[in-house]
Design a protein around this motif. Structure first.
Motif, PDB file in Angstrom:
ATOM      1  N   GLY A 242       0.804  -1.213   0.000  1.00  0.00           N
ATOM      2  CA  GLY A 242       0.000   0.000   0.000  1.00  0.00           C
ATOM      3  C   GLY A 242       0.837   1.262   0.000  1.00  0.00           C
ATOM      4  N   PRO A 243       0.189   2.418  -0.025  1.00  0.00           N
ATOM      5  CA  PRO A 243       0.915   3.690  -0.023  1.00  0.00           C
ATOM      6  C   PRO A 243       1.590   3.939   1.319  1.00  0.00           C
ATOM      7  CG  PRO A 243      -1.449   4.061   0.182  1.00  0.00           C
ATOM      8  CD  PRO A 243      -1.274   2.601  -0.084  1.00  0.00           C
ATOM      9  N   VAL A 244       2.622   4.750   1.282  1.00  0.00           N
ATOM     10  CA  VAL A 244       3.340   5.125   2.488  1.00  0.00           C
ATOM     11  C   VAL A 244       2.799   6.458   2.983  1.00  0.00           C
ATOM     12  CG1 VAL A 244       5.165   6.429   1.330  1.00  0.00           C
ATOM     13  CG2 VAL A 244       5.671   5.263   3.481  1.00  0.00           C
ATOM     14  N   ALA A 245       2.905   6.721   4.276  1.00  0.00           N
ATOM     15  CA  ALA A 245       2.621   8.037   4.843  1.00  0.00           C
ATOM     16  C   ALA A 245       3.924   8.587   5.387  1.00  0.00           C
ATOM     17  CB  ALA A 245       1.576   7.944   5.950  1.00  0.00           C
ATOM     18  N   ALA A 246       4.043   9.919   5.436  1.00  0.00           N
ATOM     19  CA  ALA A 246       5.282  10.534   5.910  1.00  0.00           C
ATOM     20  C   ALA A 246       4.965  11.814   6.657  1.00  0.00           C
ATOM     21  CB  ALA A 246       6.226  10.821   4.731  1.00  0.00           C
ATOM     22  N   VAL A 247       5.787  12.127   7.654  1.00  0.00           N
ATOM     23  CA  VAL A 247       5.656  13.383   8.390  1.00  0.00           C
ATOM     24  C   VAL A 247       7.040  13.800   8.875  1.00  0.00           C
ATOM     25  CG1 VAL A 247       5.255  12.339  10.679  1.00  0.00           C
ATOM     26  CG2 VAL A 247       4.294  14.587  10.150  1.00  0.00           C
ATOM     27  N   ARG A 248       7.295  15.111   8.877  1.00  0.00           N
ATOM     28  CA  ARG A 248       8.521  15.614   9.472  1.00  0.00           C
ATOM     29  C   ARG A 248       8.303  15.814  10.963  1.00  0.00           C
ATOM     30  NH1 ARG A 248      10.738  20.692   6.308  1.00  0.00           N
ATOM     31  NH2 ARG A 248      12.346  20.597   7.932  1.00  0.00           N
ATOM     32  N   CYS A 249       9.311  15.456  11.743  1.00  0.00           N
ATOM     33  CA  CYS A 249       9.171  15.563  13.188  1.00  0.00           C
ATOM     34  C   CYS A 249      10.542  15.716  13.818  1.00  0.00           C
ATOM     35  CB  CYS A 249       8.453  14.332  13.757  1.00  0.00           C
ATOM     36  SG  CYS A 249       9.266  12.763  13.368  1.00  0.00           S
ATOM     37  N   ASP A 250      10.557  16.150  15.066  1.00  0.00           N
ATOM     38  CA  ASP A 250      11.792  16.268  15.828  1.00  0.00           C
ATOM     39  C   ASP A 250      11.990  14.988  16.627  1.00  0.00           C
ATOM     40  OD1 ASP A 250      13.256  16.862  18.479  1.00  0.00           O
ATOM     41  OD2 ASP A 250      13.725  18.636  17.280  1.00  0.00           O
ATOM     42  N   LEU A 251      13.080  14.295  16.366  1.00  0.00           N
ATOM     43  CA  LEU A 251      13.427  13.100  17.124  1.00  0.00           C
ATOM     44  C   LEU A 251      14.735  13.361  17.847  1.00  0.00           C
ATOM     45  CD1 LEU A 251      12.553  10.167  14.650  1.00  0.00           C
ATOM     46  CD2 LEU A 251      11.198  11.065  16.553  1.00  0.00           C
ATOM     47  N   ASP A 252      14.628  13.605  19.135  1.00  0.00           N
ATOM     48  CA  ASP A 252      15.798  13.845  19.979  1.00  0.00           C
ATOM     49  C   ASP A 252      16.669  14.972  19.438  1.00  0.00           C
ATOM     50  OD1 ASP A 252      14.839  11.655  21.411  1.00  0.00           O
ATOM     51  OD2 ASP A 252      16.132  10.248  20.358  1.00  0.00           O
ATOM     52  N   GLY A 253      16.016  16.048  19.008  1.00  0.00           N
ATOM     53  CA  GLY A 253      16.733  17.225  18.534  1.00  0.00           C
ATOM     54  C   GLY A 253      17.143  17.191  17.086  1.00  0.00           C
ATOM     55  N   HIS A 254      16.742  16.171  16.332  1.00  0.00           N
ATOM     56  CA  HIS A 254      17.108  16.046  14.926  1.00  0.00           C
ATOM     57  C   HIS A 254      15.859  16.180  14.043  1.00  0.00           C
ATOM     58  CE1 HIS A 254      21.157  14.714  15.995  1.00  0.00           C
ATOM     59  NE2 HIS A 254      20.591  13.906  16.891  1.00  0.00           N
ATOM     60  N   ASP A 255      15.990  16.907  12.942  1.00  0.00           N
ATOM     61  CA  ASP A 255      14.910  17.032  11.964  1.00  0.00           C
ATOM     62  C   ASP A 255      14.850  15.737  11.165  1.00  0.00           C
ATOM     63  OD1 ASP A 255      13.131  17.648   9.961  1.00  0.00           O
ATOM     64  OD2 ASP A 255      14.294  19.301   9.115  1.00  0.00           O
ATOM     65  N   CYS A 256      13.808  14.962  11.386  1.00  0.00           N
ATOM     66  CA  CYS A 256      13.690  13.653  10.743  1.00  0.00           C
ATOM     67  C   CYS A 256      12.395  13.539   9.966  1.00  0.00           C
ATOM     68  CB  CYS A 256      13.748  12.534  11.785  1.00  0.00           C
ATOM     69  SG  CYS A 256      15.363  12.359  12.581  1.00  0.00           S
ATOM     70  N   THR A 257      12.377  12.627   9.025  1.00  0.00           N
ATOM     71  CA  THR A 257      11.167  12.249   8.310  1.00  0.00           C
ATOM     72  C   THR A 257      10.793  10.839   8.747  1.00  0.00           C
ATOM     73  OG1 THR A 257      11.677  13.631   6.399  1.00  0.00           O
ATOM     74  CG2 THR A 257      10.139  11.811   6.054  1.00  0.00           C
ATOM     75  N   LEU A 258       9.583  10.727   9.260  1.00  0.00           N
ATOM     76  CA  LEU A 258       9.079   9.432   9.711  1.00  0.00           C
ATOM     77  C   LEU A 258       8.168   8.861   8.633  1.00  0.00           C
ATOM     78  CD1 LEU A 258       8.743   7.301  12.003  1.00  0.00           C
ATOM     79  CD2 LEU A 258       6.757   8.631  12.759  1.00  0.00           C
ATOM     80  N   LEU A 259       8.388   7.608   8.266  1.00  0.00           N
ATOM     81  CA  LEU A 259       7.591   6.903   7.272  1.00  0.00           C
ATOM     82  C   LEU A 259       6.773   5.826   7.963  1.00  0.00           C
ATOM     83  CD1 LEU A 259      10.494   6.318   4.717  1.00  0.00           C
ATOM     84  CD2 LEU A 259       8.858   8.219   4.711  1.00  0.00           C
ATOM     85  N   ALA A 260       5.600   5.555   7.448  1.00  0.00           N
ATOM     86  CA  ALA A 260       4.747   4.490   7.987  1.00  0.00           C
ATOM     87  C   ALA A 260       4.013   3.823   6.836  1.00  0.00           C
ATOM     88  CB  ALA A 260       3.753   5.030   9.008  1.00  0.00           C
ATOM     89  N   GLN A 261       3.806   2.522   6.951  1.00  0.00           N
ATOM     90  CA  GLN A 261       3.157   1.751   5.901  1.00  0.00           C
ATOM     91  C   GLN A 261       2.575   0.483   6.510  1.00  0.00           C
ATOM     92  OE1 GLN A 261       5.838   0.168   2.873  1.00  0.00           O
ATOM     93  NE2 GLN A 261       4.404   0.690   1.260  1.00  0.00           N
ATOM     94  N   ARG A 262       1.452   0.039   5.984  1.00  0.00           N
ATOM     95  CA  ARG A 262       0.935  -1.263   6.392  1.00  0.00           C
ATOM     96  C   ARG A 262       1.852  -2.321   5.796  1.00  0.00           C
ATOM     97  NH1 ARG A 262      -1.649  -5.622   4.635  1.00  0.00           N
ATOM     98  NH2 ARG A 262      -3.158  -6.678   5.964  1.00  0.00           N
ATOM     99  N   SER A 263       2.420  -3.163   6.656  1.00  0.00           N
ATOM    100  CA  SER A 263       3.400  -4.137   6.195  1.00  0.00           C
ATOM    101  C   SER A 263       2.711  -5.364   5.623  1.00  0.00           C
ATOM    102  CB  SER A 263       4.309  -4.551   7.356  1.00  0.00           C
ATOM    103  OG  SER A 263       3.598  -5.366   8.276  1.00  0.00           O
ATOM    104  N   SER A 264       3.496  -6.217   4.970  1.00  0.00           N
ATOM    105  CA  SER A 264       2.950  -7.443   4.393  1.00  0.00           C
ATOM    106  C   SER A 264       2.431  -8.383   5.480  1.00  0.00           C
ATOM    107  CB  SER A 264       4.016  -8.149   3.550  1.00  0.00           C
ATOM    108  OG  SER A 264       5.184  -8.397   4.316  1.00  0.00           O
TER     109      SER A 264
END
Length: 338
Positions: A242-264
């Protein structure tokens, strides 16, 4: 926003939009982080087809677009604005058809510019992309043909940090990119990049003041990232189909992109990397229960800048929610039904 169904309103409350039969429903937090309301119908009693798009502007207002049946074998698009999650949305307003009339032509995509103007993109019967944009002081511009050829369903619209609207689309063997050269201008086709993209896997995200990033799955099953002007790069093998979702967020002081997807396996898989540094590497970590085959994952951040993930299944109507814990790393609370 990129057609997400999990939004944070200007009052800090989260809301979720979901289809139920021929109606669109909204649920919202009664207060930030608190219990949720029961589902409410959006836009009145208008009967809808089971596809819609959501976009959110910097003002926090949500814009919604859906197809409705108008006559035998014909459909038209309708638009509504939802100013606050716990208030009633405006009634559906007809906005026409990219080919003047006919059956629905594709799933709409929607983005809102810095001036609060909704931009509705939809594939036309001719195989290209059509645009309908709001005027700044009310009303709509005429439909415009943006070009493109053999465009596949599943457009991805996004507003960059500049406030200008961009659009991505897939065509056989290629990804396409449109961008406004200045606010309020008609988006122009700026690039067509060879890429073997699976239809329906596009997701676009604003990732820096001058760039947006397109995430998509290629035909070999790899999740790829592309910023116009460069080449697509492989991030990691996709967790599922399926499609992936993404959001920018702060993880322990770092600018990160978090990805999420329904796995197989049927669970939600998460992966993170430094924003625009896909070469740093990423790996999937699964979370939560097994989900229905049609379940989608959505991401946002709450008013405390904590990541919030939700899963929604159209077939079951089940909505599950989790938040990042108040601790280092990406530890999540237990998934709970809403």
């Amino acid at each position: 926003m990129n057609g997400d169904r999990l939004l944070r309103g200007r009052d800090g409350r989260l809301s979720v939009y979901q289809l139920s039969g021929d109606a669109l429903l909204c649920r919202a937090e009664r207060e930030p982080g608190g219990p949720w309301t029961t589902p409410r119908t959006v836009g009145g009693e208008q009967r809808l087809h089971p596809v819609f798009a959501v976009g959110q502007g910097a003002d926090g207002y949500a814009h919604l677009v859906a197809w409705r049946p108008t006559a035998k074998g014909e459909s038209g698009l309708v638009h509504s604005t939802h100013f606050r999650p716990r208030l009633a949305a405006l009634d559906w307003n007809p906005i026409g058809h990219p080919d003047k009339k006919g059956e629905r032509t594709g799933t709409p995509a929607l983005a809102v510019d810095a001036q609060g103007r909704a931009h509705v993109f939809v594939r036309g019967a001719h195989g290209g992309v059509s645009l309908l944009a709001q005027k700044e002081k009310g009303g709509w511009e005429p439909w415009r043909d943006l070009g493109g050829e053999d465009v596949q369903d599943g457009l991805a619209a996004v507003t960059g940090e500049s406030g200008r609207v961009e659009l991505y689309a897939a065509a056989p063997g290629a990804v396409l990119h449109w961008c406004q050269e200045q606010p309020g201008a008609r988006p122009v086709l700026t690039e067509s990049r060879p890429a073997p993209v699976r239809p329906g896997t596009l997701y676009a995200l604003a990732t820096s003041p001058g760039s947006t990033t397109l995430y998509s799955t290629d035909t070999s099953g790899d999740l790829c990232a592309w910023r116009p002007g460069g080449r697509p790069v492989t991030v990691l093998p996709s967790a599922g189909y399926g499609p992936v979702a993404a959001v920018r967020c702060d993880l322990d002081g770092h600018d990160c992109t978090l990805l999420a997807q329904r796995s197989s396996s049927g669970r939600v898989a998460f992966a993170a990397h430094p924003t625009e540094l896909e070469s740093a590497g990423a790996w999937w970590t699964e979370s939560g229960p097994r989900l229905a085959l049609d379940a989608r994952v959505f991401l946002t951040v709450d008013e405390d800048d904590r990541v919030v993930a939700a899963t929604l299944s159209p077939s079951t109507g089940q909505l599950l929610l989790t938040r990042r814990k108040h601790e280092p790393g990406l530890a999540l609370e237990a998934w709970r039904p809403v």
